[in-house]
Design an enzyme around this catalytic site. Sequence first.
Site, PDB file in Angstrom:
ATOM      1  N   LYS A 121       0.707  -1.186   0.077  1.00 20.90           N
ATOM      2  CA  LYS A 121       0.030   0.104  -0.145  1.00 20.90           C
ATOM      3  C   LYS A 121       0.864   1.083   0.045  1.00 20.90           C
ATOM      4  O   LYS A 121       1.790   1.368   1.003  1.00 20.90           O
ATOM      5  CB  LYS A 121      -0.996   0.093   1.394  1.00 20.90           C
ATOM      6  CG  LYS A 121      -1.705   1.147   1.637  1.00 20.90           C
ATOM      7  CD  LYS A 121      -2.390   1.485   2.692  1.00 20.90           C
ATOM      8  CE  LYS A 121      -2.892   2.593   3.200  1.00 20.90           C
ATOM      9  NZ  LYS A 121      -3.620   2.824   4.381  1.00 20.90           N
ATOM     10  N   ASP A 175      -2.489  10.348   3.445  1.00 17.15           N
ATOM     11  CA  ASP A 175      -4.034   9.982   3.593  1.00 17.15           C
ATOM     12  C   ASP A 175      -4.746  10.915   4.477  1.00 17.15           C
ATOM     13  O   ASP A 175      -4.409  11.071   5.984  1.00 17.15           O
ATOM     14  CB  ASP A 175      -3.918   8.461   4.334  1.00 17.15           C
ATOM     15  CG  ASP A 175      -5.234   8.205   4.618  1.00 17.15           C
ATOM     16  OD1 ASP A 175      -6.090   8.741   3.816  1.00 17.15           O
ATOM     17  OD2 ASP A 175      -5.602   7.268   5.319  1.00 17.15           O
ATOM     18  N   LYS A 199      -9.885  13.153   8.307  1.00 16.28           N
ATOM     19  CA  LYS A 199      -9.350  12.636   9.781  1.00 16.28           C
ATOM     20  C   LYS A 199      -9.435  13.825  10.556  1.00 16.28           C
ATOM     21  O   LYS A 199      -9.219  15.056  10.014  1.00 16.28           O
ATOM     22  CB  LYS A 199      -8.170  12.314   9.544  1.00 16.28           C
ATOM     23  CG  LYS A 199      -7.969  10.771   8.909  1.00 16.28           C
ATOM     24  CD  LYS A 199      -6.282  10.338   8.867  1.00 16.28           C
ATOM     25  CE  LYS A 199      -6.057   9.152   7.829  1.00 16.28           C
ATOM     26  NZ  LYS A 199      -6.675   7.952   8.591  1.00 16.28           N
ATOM     27  N   ASP A 245       1.774   6.558   5.406  1.00 16.82           N
ATOM     28  CA  ASP A 245       0.725   5.695   4.930  1.00 16.82           C
ATOM     29  C   ASP A 245       1.232   4.861   3.708  1.00 16.82           C
ATOM     30  O   ASP A 245       0.351   4.146   3.019  1.00 16.82           O
ATOM     31  CB  ASP A 245      -0.497   6.182   4.759  1.00 16.82           C
ATOM     32  CG  ASP A 245      -1.851   5.379   4.888  1.00 16.82           C
ATOM     33  OD1 ASP A 245      -1.753   4.315   5.622  1.00 16.82           O
ATOM     34  OD2 ASP A 245      -3.017   5.761   4.590  1.00 16.82           O
ATOM     35  N   ASP A 284     -12.076   7.311   4.056  1.00 19.57           N
ATOM     36  CA  ASP A 284     -10.728   6.713   4.918  1.00 19.57           C
ATOM     37  C   ASP A 284     -10.362   5.516   5.013  1.00 19.57           C
ATOM     38  O   ASP A 284      -9.162   5.134   5.376  1.00 19.57           O
ATOM     39  CB  ASP A 284     -10.973   7.457   6.444  1.00 19.57           C
ATOM     40  CG  ASP A 284      -9.581   7.829   7.012  1.00 19.57           C
ATOM     41  OD1 ASP A 284      -8.363   7.535   6.263  1.00 19.57           O
ATOM     42  OD2 ASP A 284      -9.507   7.786   8.296  1.00 19.57           O
ATOM     43  N   GLU A 309      -9.455   3.604   2.480  1.00 16.49           N
ATOM     44  CA  GLU A 309      -8.957   3.733   1.274  1.00 16.49           C
ATOM     45  C   GLU A 309      -7.678   2.732   0.931  1.00 16.49           C
ATOM     46  O   GLU A 309      -7.623   2.130  -0.241  1.00 16.49           O
ATOM     47  CB  GLU A 309      -8.410   5.071   0.836  1.00 16.49           C
ATOM     48  CG  GLU A 309      -6.805   5.319   1.240  1.00 16.49           C
ATOM     49  CD  GLU A 309      -6.699   5.181   2.528  1.00 16.49           C
ATOM     50  OE1 GLU A 309      -7.450   5.181   3.638  1.00 16.49           O
ATOM     51  OE2 GLU A 309      -5.439   5.220   3.013  1.00 16.49           O
ATOM     52  N   ARG A 349      -7.396  -0.382   1.488  1.00 21.90           N
ATOM     53  CA  ARG A 349      -7.830  -1.715   1.035  1.00 21.90           C
ATOM     54  C   ARG A 349      -8.344  -1.575  -0.435  1.00 21.90           C
ATOM     55  O   ARG A 349      -8.455  -2.699  -1.156  1.00 21.90           O
ATOM     56  CB  ARG A 349      -9.159  -2.387   1.848  1.00 21.90           C
ATOM     57  CG  ARG A 349     -10.221  -1.426   2.032  1.00 21.90           C
ATOM     58  CD  ARG A 349     -11.195  -1.406   3.241  1.00 21.90           C
ATOM     59  NE  ARG A 349     -10.086  -1.196   4.393  1.00 21.90           N
ATOM     60  CZ  ARG A 349     -10.962  -1.086   5.424  1.00 21.90           C
ATOM     61  NH1 ARG A 349     -11.975  -1.543   5.896  1.00 21.90           N
ATOM     62  NH2 ARG A 349     -10.384  -0.500   6.561  1.00 21.90           N
TER      63      ARG A 349
HETATM   64 ZN    ZN Z   1      -4.624   5.057   4.719  1.00 22.60          ZN
HETATM   65 MN    MN Z   2      -7.270   6.084   5.546  1.00 22.71          MN
END
Ligand code: ZN
Ligand code: MN
Length: 497
Positions: free
Chosen positions: A262, A267, A274, A285, A344, A346, A348
Amino acid sequence: MSVKFDISFAKSAKIDGGLVIQLKLSGDGPAAGVAEADPAGVGARAAEIAKFSAKAMTMLDIIAPQGSAADRLVVLGLGKADALTAQDWLKAGGVAAASVKSMSKVVIFLDVPGVEVGAARAAGFALGMLMRAYSFDAYKTKKNDDDDKAPKTVKVTIVTADPAAAKNAFGESEAIAAGVNLARELVNLPPNALGPLEFADRAKELENLGVEVEILTEKEMKKLGMGALLGVAQGSVRPPRLAVMHWKGGKAKDVPVAFVGKGVVFDTGGISIKPGAGMEDMKGDMGGAAAVTGLMHTLAARKARVNAVGIIGLVENMPDGNAQRPGDIVTTMSGQTIEIINTDAEGRLVLADALWYCKDRFKPRFMINLATLTGAIVVALGNQHAGLFSNDDTLAGQLTSVGEVTGEKLWRMPLGKEYDKMIDSKFADMKNTGGRNAGSITAAQLLKRFVGETAWAHLDIAGTAMNSPANEINQSWGSGYGVRLLDELVRAHYEVG
Ligand code: ZN
Ligand code: MN
């Protein structure tokens, strides 16, 4: 200030000033090498006076008196011989590295009476030094006073019984340290300096080591139908990339192993934004993608006899007039549809397409994905273990055991139909979150829907890739977690003879 250790191995060394480090077991006599460095026995006397018991990873630091060949003596405690693990040799190297300070010349007497140090441990010790030497200071324009005195390169001579074997093993240490330190650097870099394009450029640099690297553009991903990955990216002015790194160190017919990361370079959470506090940490991230890139670097640099694929999905998750909304339904490359409940969740979505693409194109022996995927895994396991989810007991067992060996520990979490049901959607094939309960498990269940029958493991590294407590071999915010773990997995189980 970063230092560079220029490490060599020798059977003996003439002491001519500088620092001498001697290793000592607890309950043992004088440290090894003491006669060469310290004919007057200052070290032994100081140890007695200070009641230095040589507990593991403690040291005694002595300014050598006039007449000594060395300027400084450090006695480094190892604890009890039978308790020493492979990990401890790395840690000892880390402690030794930290003790160097302003010295520009170091001689380390590695052999300890009663312990067969050997090439592997010597190389481990040196690896610990190289890992400890890393620090991220590219953006510090004001140096502190010590920096002017500290040398940029420190000449290190490690005295050991079989220097040729140690030097040989050290080649692998250098490859590992370079991969770990690359992963750390990528995680530490600020998000304005490392967007998807810049990250892709860093992946491309692996071509210098013989890795084949393809960078897929937005247009190409659109053609492949990667609607989930592209949905995340659409709120950012920075276009996404998918980097495919292929190391062909095995035989042509060998089925590759595959690692998927990932790479959300930043993010914000997107429209489901967030809270502000701590949001700056979301530059990390992309820790999964960093680990995969570092691992590919290591495998290529040490010419691992394996075919390995590394795939990283590089996107930025931003709120914007064009950002994806909760309620949107995206179609993945697999054809399955996902209802977006929370923008959020995201990572996956990025992995759903990256995993499917990997499986579809390479039909690998296994796929292991790494992702800073959920806060829930940090609640469950803290910074001490990464979460391990797998559909394959053999792979899970191998991962758990190399986790113990490397100290990059994993804890296996459950998967199951009951959890899978939690992500069924009213409007699409699935939804991208299953709510608060079992948050890291439902995330894993979503990924599982994109791996088919391929042996697969998902490592949730949200608690271990960054901001984990500093230790003997890591002082950096970005830890490089996963590189040593997976390098060891390949070495122990997947290299051809
Ligand atoms: Zn993330
Ligand atoms: Mn996220």
